[in-house]
Each structure stands twice: as structure tokens, then as C-alpha cells.
Scaffold this motif. Structure first.
Motif, short mmCIF file in Angstrom:
data_model
loop_
_atom_site.label_atom_id
_atom_site.label_comp_id
_atom_site.label_asym_id
_atom_site.label_seq_id
_atom_site.Cartn_x
_atom_site.Cartn_y
_atom_site.Cartn_z
N PRO A 135 0.68 -1.18 0.02
CA PRO A 135 0.00 0.02 -0.03
C PRO A 135 0.85 1.31 -0.09
O PRO A 135 0.52 2.28 -0.61
N GLU A 136 1.92 1.29 0.56
CA GLU A 136 2.67 2.33 0.79
C GLU A 136 3.54 3.00 -0.75
O GLU A 136 3.58 4.20 -0.77
N THR A 137 3.80 1.89 -1.54
CA THR A 137 4.40 2.37 -2.38
C THR A 137 3.92 1.85 -3.85
O THR A 137 4.63 2.10 -5.01
N GLU A 138 3.01 1.04 -3.75
CA GLU A 138 2.72 0.33 -5.32
C GLU A 138 1.19 0.52 -5.69
O GLU A 138 0.75 0.03 -6.42
N ILE A 139 0.47 1.16 -4.57
CA ILE A 139 -0.71 1.61 -5.09
C ILE A 139 -1.09 3.17 -5.16
O ILE A 139 -0.52 3.99 -4.09
N ILE A 140 -1.81 3.73 -6.42
CA ILE A 140 -2.29 5.09 -6.22
C ILE A 140 -3.60 5.19 -6.43
O ILE A 140 -4.20 4.13 -7.20
N VAL A 141 -4.13 5.98 -5.73
CA VAL A 141 -5.80 6.15 -5.59
C VAL A 141 -5.92 7.49 -6.79
O VAL A 141 -5.32 8.39 -6.75
N THR A 142 -6.57 7.28 -7.66
CA THR A 142 -6.74 8.13 -8.70
C THR A 142 -8.21 8.51 -8.83
O THR A 142 -9.32 8.21 -8.33
N ALA A 143 -8.44 9.59 -9.91
CA ALA A 143 -9.76 10.10 -10.02
C ALA A 143 -10.46 9.36 -11.23
O ALA A 143 -10.39 9.60 -12.39
N GLY A 144 -10.85 8.11 -10.89
CA GLY A 144 -11.56 7.27 -11.76
C GLY A 144 -10.43 6.52 -12.62
O GLY A 144 -9.21 6.67 -12.71
N ALA A 145 -10.90 5.32 -13.22
CA ALA A 145 -9.95 4.55 -14.07
C ALA A 145 -9.35 5.10 -15.24
O ALA A 145 -8.24 4.94 -15.59
N SER A 146 -10.25 6.12 -15.78
CA SER A 146 -9.70 6.98 -16.95
C SER A 146 -8.28 7.78 -16.52
O SER A 146 -7.42 7.82 -17.31
N GLN A 147 -8.33 8.41 -15.46
CA GLN A 147 -7.09 9.20 -15.04
C GLN A 147 -5.95 8.10 -14.77
O GLN A 147 -4.83 8.51 -14.81
N ALA A 148 -6.30 6.91 -14.19
CA ALA A 148 -5.19 6.03 -13.99
C ALA A 148 -4.56 5.45 -15.38
O ALA A 148 -3.34 5.64 -15.31
N LEU A 149 -5.39 5.37 -16.40
CA LEU A 149 -5.10 5.15 -17.52
C LEU A 149 -3.80 6.41 -18.23
O LEU A 149 -2.84 6.08 -18.92
N ASP A 150 -4.70 7.55 -17.83
CA ASP A 150 -3.91 8.72 -18.17
C ASP A 150 -2.52 8.71 -17.81
O ASP A 150 -1.26 8.93 -18.34
N ILE A 151 -2.23 8.68 -16.33
CA ILE A 151 -0.91 8.80 -15.99
C ILE A 151 -0.10 7.70 -16.29
O ILE A 151 1.24 7.67 -16.27
N THR A 152 -0.61 6.52 -16.39
CA THR A 152 0.10 5.30 -16.78
C THR A 152 0.74 5.42 -18.26
O THR A 152 2.00 5.64 -18.18
N LEU A 153 0.14 5.93 -19.16
CA LEU A 153 0.58 6.02 -20.45
C LEU A 153 1.61 7.32 -20.54
O LEU A 153 2.54 7.16 -21.13
N ARG A 154 1.39 8.39 -19.82
CA ARG A 154 2.28 9.42 -19.79
C ARG A 154 3.60 9.12 -19.18
O ARG A 154 4.52 9.55 -19.27
N THR A 155 3.52 7.91 -18.33
CA THR A 155 4.64 7.53 -17.75
C THR A 155 5.66 6.66 -18.40
O THR A 155 6.79 6.83 -18.32
N ILE A 156 5.02 5.76 -19.28
CA ILE A 156 5.69 4.91 -19.80
C ILE A 156 5.96 4.97 -21.45
O ILE A 156 6.60 4.42 -21.92
N LEU A 157 5.14 6.06 -22.06
CA LEU A 157 5.29 6.29 -23.38
C LEU A 157 6.27 7.46 -23.58
O LEU A 157 6.22 8.37 -22.99
#
Length: 384
Positions: free
Chosen positions: A88-110
Motif C-alpha cells: 500500500p505504501e509504494t505500489e498503489i495510487i488512488v486516482t480520479a477514476g480509471a480514466s485518470q489511471a490510464l492517463d498517468i500510466t501512459l504518460r509515464t511509460i510512453l
């Protein structure tokens, strides 16, 4: 000043789902089967928790990755449900919906020119995010494979530029689910490849005939997989906007930086409601799932009786029947159905060009609405 707008933004089109939904609002007597939103209210105990958070003045910023107790509850939830283990401390992020989760993921890895493999047809929310990151969406045609993205289909599309594969099962728009063996085959294919997997599991609690399995469970996949989930579908909390990312610390530590500058944190009140959902509402999806099974079976049987060809969905709350025999484009079929019978569905081309020749029907509506809509649809196709 429009000529100075980011060309990547200018090229983005409004979702075909929203276009149809907005159009339907002008037809006061239309029955709509368009939006993928549960018709059940948010469970009362969750709403009470949100109200209590307001009354207790819990309306300030939370830590960027979210309340620690919520991350702990999310870790316990995916561990108990799916056998996934995340700190929980380092491997989970609470986001503004799954859509924002997708956004930050793609911006991080692409980065510019990176290729992302997606199954076609697919929910339209992925491609614009990929393009905004400078990535290149590469579609894999799943139409002749029961709408399943398998290792056999994936392999020919993998190049040295492939950065990521998106798995989104149960699928929107088809409702299909990958079997354990199909996931194992994909894991074996990627075992020696430095390719990320984004596993969008937002419908994980709405699988009907088997248990949900995440690809992150397979050998060698946890370190390269970002699991995305949320409470919109499982707890009927679409407007609360709570999603989650589950990923190794080596990835999450960079994603949280994007998240911090993107939204700072998810809504505090929604986070307290989510905490209630994941502690005292672990099985809130069960009664909804039972209702969806009955609705799926009813609509599927009616469509088959009308002569539609379609795969029977194993999850989510959509059907994706073929309309090719009617010799109309998916948009023409949709508009004629709306005009003549006042039934609204989504044209298949809203889900990429690979959706042309199909329509999407959401059965996240009451049985009364579905019965009336099927009667009207039957009357419509009988005249084509």
C-alpha cells in the motif's frame, strides 16, 4: 488563436458513445441502451460514509497517492479477490477514476514513436491518450477470433518499437473474457520481452461464468504489468471518480509524479466513501451481477431469435451483435433505429474501424426498458 492549439488535441474526436448519447437527449421518447453506467444506486452505506466525511470536515487534501488506509483496503481487496499482492505504501495510487489511471500510466511509460498494441474493436478512450503521449496505436484485429486478443494474434504485431500492450477484459464493447490458458500464453510470449502490459480490469467484479484472473499473477508478469481498476462498475460509483493503479514500486514511483501534477489527489470525500466500499462493501457487486446475468440472457436470447449473429458475453454489460446482413453501416443502422423506433444503441465504428458492421447494446438498464427496446428492435429489423 486556434491555430496555436496543440495539433494532437485538435485531431482528437469526441467519443462516438457521447455523440450518440447527446443526440438521444433530443428525443424525449427514446429508449436508450447506450451508456455503460450501472442503473443501480450507489449502496446506501457508501453514501452514508461520504456524507459522514463531509460532516467531519474531511475535505482537505489527502496524500498524493491517496489515503493510506484506503490503499491498505485496496491491497486487501485485490489480494482476497484475485490473489494479487501490492504494498500500500509504494505500489498503489488512488486516482480520479480509471480514466485518470490510464492517463498517468501512459504518460509515464510512453515516449514519441512508441507503439501500443490494442485489440480492435475496443473502448474509444485508449487511442486519444496514446496519441497525446506521442505514441502510435497499433490495432490487432480480433473480429475472427471471438473478439479475444491472444498470443497468436499478438506475436506478428510485436516490433522493436512496441512499448506496451493493453488488455481490457472483460471487454467493452464485446463482454468477452480471456481464459486462464489464454492469459498464460500471453505471459509466455512476453516472458523475455521488455514490454509493459496495462491490464484494465474495471469490470473484474462483473464476470458471470468464471472467476476473474489478472495477468499480473503469472510468472514474470508482475514486474511489467500495471493493473488498473476502480469502483465505478463494481460499486455503482461512476460519479464518485475513484480508480486505482497497482504496479511495482519501480513503476509507481514515477507514475505518482505525473499524478501529483495532474490532479494532486483524488477527492477526499470520495476516498472515504471508497474506504467504506472496500471494507464493508466487498461483495456489493453480487446482487448487481445476478441482475446483469438475467438481463444478458434475456437480451442475448431475443437477439438470437431475431437472427443476429453475436458472441455471448461472459462479463461486463454489453452485447456486440453483427449487423452486416442488413447492408447498412453501423451509423446508418443506428440512426434509422433511433428515428423509426426510438431506440438508441451505439454504432460499432465508435470502437475503432474494427467495430464497423456491429452495434453495441448496453444491458445496464431495467428489465422493463430492455423488454420494450427489444420489441421495438424486432419491429425494426423485420422491415429491413
Amino acid at each position: 488563436m486556434e491555430h496555436l492549439i496543440n495539433p494532437k488535441v485538435k485531431d482528437i474526436q469526441i467519443s462516438g458513445i457521447r455523440k450518440i448519447s447527446n443526440l438521444v437527449s433530443t428525443y424525449k421518447d427514446a429508449l436508450t441502451l447506450t451508456i455503460g453506467q450501472p442503473d443501480f444506486p450507489t449502496p446506501q452505506h457508501i453514501m452514508d460514509a461520504g456524507k459522514a466525511a463531509i460532516d467531519a470536515h474531511k475535505t482537505t487534501y489527502t496524500p498524493n497517492p491517496g489515503l493510506l488506509e484506503l490503499r491498505q483496503a485496496a491491497a486487501a481487496y485485490v489480494s482476497g479477490k484475485y490473489g494479487l499482492t501490492y504494498r500500500p505504501e509504494t505500489e498503489i495510487i488512488v486516482t480520479a477514476g480509471a480514466s485518470q489511471a490510464l492517463d498517468i500510466t501512459l504518460r509515464t511509460i510512453l515516449e514519441e514513436g512508441a507503439e501500443v498494441l490494442l485489440p480492435g474493436p475496443i473502448y474509444p478512450g485508449y487511442e486519444p491518450l496514446v496519441r497525446l503521449c506521442g505514441g502510435i496505436p497499433v490495432y490487432v484485429d480480433t473480429r475472427h477470433n471471438g473478439f479475444k486478443l491472444t498470443a497468436e494474434l499478438l506475436e506478428p504485431h510485436i516490433t522493436e518499437k512496441t512499448r506496451c500492450i493493453i488488455l481490457c477484459y472483460p471487454s467493452n464493447p464485446t463482454g468477452r473474457v480471456l481464459s486462464s490458458q489464454e492469459l498464460a500464453d500471453i505471459a509466455a510470449l512476453l516472458a523475455d520481452k521488455s514490454i509493459f502490459v496495462i491490464s484494465d480490469e474495471i469490470y473484474s467484479e462483473l464476470i458471470y461464468d468464471q472467476s476473474h484472473t489478472s495477468i499480473a499473477k503469472y510468472d514474470g508478469m508482475r514486474e511489467k504489468t500495471i493493473v488498473i481498476n476502480g469502483l465505478s462498475k463494481s460499486h455503482s460509483m461512476t460519479g464518485w471518480r475513484i480508480g486505482f493503479t497497482f504496479a511495482p514500486e519501480s513503476i509507481s514511483q514515477h507514475m505518482v509524479k505525473v499524478h501529483q501534477y495532474n490532479v494532486t489527489c483524488a477527492s477526499s470525500v470520495s476516498q472515504y466513501a471508497a474506504l467504506e466500499a472496500l471494507t464493508n462493501g466487498v461483495d456489493d457487486a453480487l446482487p448487481m451481477k445476478e441482475a446483469y446475468v438475467a438481463r444478458r440472457d434475456f437480451v442475448y436470447d431475443r437477439l438470437v431469435h431475431m437472427g443476429f449473429e453475436l458472441e455471448k458475453p461472459e462479463g461486463a454489460f454489453y452485447l456486440f451483435p453483427s449487423i452486416e446482413r442488413f447492408k447498412l453501416s453501423s451509423m446508418d443502422f443506428t440512426m434509422k433505429l433511433l428515428e423509426e423506433q426510438r431506440v438508441a444503441v451505439v454504432p460499432g465504428d465508435a470502437f475503432s474501424s474494427f467495430g464497423e458492421g456491429y452495434i453495441r447494446i448496453s444491458y445496464a438498464y431495467s428489465m422493463e426498458v430492455l423488454e420494450k427496446a427489444m420489441e421495438r428492435l424486432a419491429a425494426f429489423v423485420s422491415k429491413l
